[in-house]
Scaffold this active site. Sequence first.
Site, mmCIF file in Angstrom:
data_model
loop_
_atom_site.group_PDB
_atom_site.id
_atom_site.type_symbol
_atom_site.label_atom_id
_atom_site.label_comp_id
_atom_site.label_asym_id
_atom_site.label_seq_id
_atom_site.Cartn_x
_atom_site.Cartn_y
_atom_site.Cartn_z
ATOM 1 N N ASP A 39 0.736 -1.358 -0.143
ATOM 2 C CA ASP A 39 0.148 0.068 -0.074
ATOM 3 C C ASP A 39 0.870 1.273 0.081
ATOM 4 O O ASP A 39 1.750 1.409 0.842
ATOM 5 C CB ASP A 39 -0.990 0.209 1.274
ATOM 6 C CG ASP A 39 -1.824 -0.974 1.419
ATOM 7 O OD1 ASP A 39 -2.520 -1.190 0.187
ATOM 8 O OD2 ASP A 39 -2.120 -1.750 2.253
ATOM 9 N N LYS A 48 -0.440 4.884 8.504
ATOM 10 C CA LYS A 48 0.212 4.254 7.278
ATOM 11 C C LYS A 48 1.331 3.066 7.791
ATOM 12 O O LYS A 48 2.049 3.373 8.783
ATOM 13 C CB LYS A 48 1.233 5.254 6.560
ATOM 14 C CG LYS A 48 0.362 6.094 5.721
ATOM 15 C CD LYS A 48 1.109 6.892 4.665
ATOM 16 C CE LYS A 48 0.345 7.718 3.807
ATOM 17 N NZ LYS A 48 1.155 8.725 2.858
ATOM 18 N N GLY A 49 1.168 1.796 7.150
ATOM 19 C CA GLY A 49 1.734 0.929 7.699
ATOM 20 C C GLY A 49 1.343 0.026 8.855
ATOM 21 O O GLY A 49 2.010 -1.248 9.128
ATOM 22 N N ARG A 83 -4.778 -2.761 11.034
ATOM 23 C CA ARG A 83 -6.203 -2.261 11.218
ATOM 24 C C ARG A 83 -6.517 -2.068 12.450
ATOM 25 O O ARG A 83 -7.106 -0.821 12.737
ATOM 26 C CB ARG A 83 -6.996 -3.353 10.359
ATOM 27 C CG ARG A 83 -8.522 -2.647 10.006
ATOM 28 C CD ARG A 83 -9.213 -4.045 9.542
ATOM 29 N NE ARG A 83 -8.762 -4.604 8.301
ATOM 30 C CZ ARG A 83 -9.166 -5.599 7.990
ATOM 31 N NH1 ARG A 83 -10.277 -6.127 8.316
ATOM 32 N NH2 ARG A 83 -8.752 -6.435 6.891
ATOM 33 N N ALA A 131 1.432 -5.288 5.849
ATOM 34 C CA ALA A 131 0.436 -5.564 7.077
ATOM 35 C C ALA A 131 -1.061 -5.651 6.779
ATOM 36 O O ALA A 131 -1.710 -6.285 7.397
ATOM 37 C CB ALA A 131 0.386 -4.156 7.710
ATOM 38 N N SER A 132 -1.344 -5.706 5.309
ATOM 39 C CA SER A 132 -2.637 -5.737 4.869
ATOM 40 C C SER A 132 -3.091 -7.355 4.821
ATOM 41 O O SER A 132 -2.509 -8.210 4.068
ATOM 42 C CB SER A 132 -2.731 -5.122 3.571
ATOM 43 O OG SER A 132 -4.130 -5.190 3.156
ATOM 44 N N ASN A 148 -5.889 -7.541 3.100
ATOM 45 C CA ASN A 148 -6.458 -7.412 1.709
ATOM 46 C C ASN A 148 -5.217 -7.637 0.668
ATOM 47 O O ASN A 148 -5.757 -7.503 -0.489
ATOM 48 C CB ASN A 148 -7.043 -6.151 1.676
ATOM 49 C CG ASN A 148 -8.322 -6.095 2.518
ATOM 50 O OD1 ASN A 148 -9.293 -6.750 2.242
ATOM 51 N ND2 ASN A 148 -8.400 -5.029 3.508
ATOM 52 N N GLU A 179 9.707 1.344 1.116
ATOM 53 C CA GLU A 179 8.430 1.583 2.328
ATOM 54 C C GLU A 179 8.044 3.219 2.021
ATOM 55 O O GLU A 179 8.715 3.983 1.830
ATOM 56 C CB GLU A 179 8.947 1.493 3.569
ATOM 57 C CG GLU A 179 8.560 0.231 4.359
ATOM 58 C CD GLU A 179 6.990 0.146 4.732
ATOM 59 O OE1 GLU A 179 6.242 1.167 4.380
ATOM 60 O OE2 GLU A 179 6.907 -0.955 5.157
ATOM 61 N N ASP A 180 6.752 3.227 2.446
ATOM 62 C CA ASP A 180 6.106 4.692 2.426
ATOM 63 C C ASP A 180 5.659 5.065 3.801
ATOM 64 O O ASP A 180 5.203 6.322 4.109
ATOM 65 C CB ASP A 180 4.924 4.795 1.238
ATOM 66 C CG ASP A 180 3.688 4.026 2.038
ATOM 67 O OD1 ASP A 180 3.734 2.978 2.721
ATOM 68 O OD2 ASP A 180 2.433 4.626 1.939
HETATM 69 C C1 BG6 Z 1 -0.797 -1.266 5.600
HETATM 70 C C2 BG6 Z 1 -1.496 0.044 5.464
HETATM 71 O O1 BG6 Z 1 -0.340 -1.848 4.405
HETATM 72 O O2 BG6 Z 1 -1.890 -2.325 6.021
HETATM 73 C C3 BG6 Z 1 -2.212 0.325 6.663
HETATM 74 O O3 BG6 Z 1 -0.351 0.913 5.251
HETATM 75 C C4 BG6 Z 1 -3.260 -0.718 6.911
HETATM 76 O O4 BG6 Z 1 -2.913 1.608 6.283
HETATM 77 C C5 BG6 Z 1 -2.868 -2.068 6.971
HETATM 78 O O5 BG6 Z 1 -4.162 -0.225 8.035
HETATM 79 C C6 BG6 Z 1 -3.706 -3.061 7.078
HETATM 80 O O6 BG6 Z 1 -4.285 -3.011 6.050
HETATM 81 P P1 BG6 Z 1 -5.885 -4.126 5.863
HETATM 82 O O7 BG6 Z 1 -6.288 -4.010 4.444
HETATM 83 O O8 BG6 Z 1 -5.477 -5.470 6.520
HETATM 84 O O9 BG6 Z 1 -7.080 -3.100 6.788
HETATM 85 MG MG MG Z 2 2.547 1.589 2.790
#
Ligand code: BG6
Ligand code: MG
Length: 217
Positions: free
Chosen positions: A13, A47-48, A51, A117-118, A120, A171-172
């Site tokens: 992300d 960021k990063g 959730r 970390a996502s 999704n 990384e951002d």
């Molecule tokens: C990170 C994002 O990559 O993933 C965060 O930078 C986000 O903003 C985190 O909260 C968790 O993502 P998700 O999609 O599991 O809610």
């Molecule tokens: Mg990121």
Amino acid sequence: MTRTMRAAIFDLDGVIVDTAKYHYLAWKRLANQLGFDFSEADNERLKGVSRVRSLEILLEIGGLKVDAADREVMASRKNEWYVQYISNMTPAELLPGAVDYIAFLKTKGVKIALASASKNAPLILDRLKIGYLFDVVIDGTKASKAKPDPEVFIRAAADLGIPNEDCVVFEDAEAGIEAAIRAGMRSVGVGKPGNLTAADIVITGFAPLLTLSLIPA
Ligand code: BG6
Ligand code: MG
């Protein structure tokens, strides 16, 4: 002695794909619904970050105390909005030069990992058809500790079989740069000059890396 980059570990992300704006929109929508505003500057802190931890920070900013059951409802609501936003995403939302740069690194024999970390991430990789780029994927469904904990990067390096000190992280997020440092890796901040000051270098995007031939040996 300068060490070669043997592996490049990419956050997703805000580094490869422009989803950071959708995370922000969904959190802002939740904040507004709860009766407070949420600025882009506040958003840098999320960021990063996972959730669950993002929601805690958001509620801190709004000065709200919320019990665990309601926090779960709020996190799910934010995620539903976020998934709606990303479900129509197209390759046009890949950040300029990211895929070309990764493809270029691969031609040089550099191993490539995704460390996000996502939860999704699998959906996004699938939608954008970029899963093939990565030798290893560590995402929020596989890691238990959120950045700035270095777990995702350390696991990515271990799965690639490359020593941490030969990995470079892209990384951002401030939390991500801190995680890279804690993992003993070099880091490239992707963002506005002046932000991400702990990174070894900061770039505004990948296109210059290609045009200036800033390449591994
Ligand atoms: C990170 C994002 O990559 O993933 C965060 O930078 C986000 O903003 C985190 O909260 C968790 O993502 P998700 O999609 O599991 O809610
Ligand atoms: Mg990121």
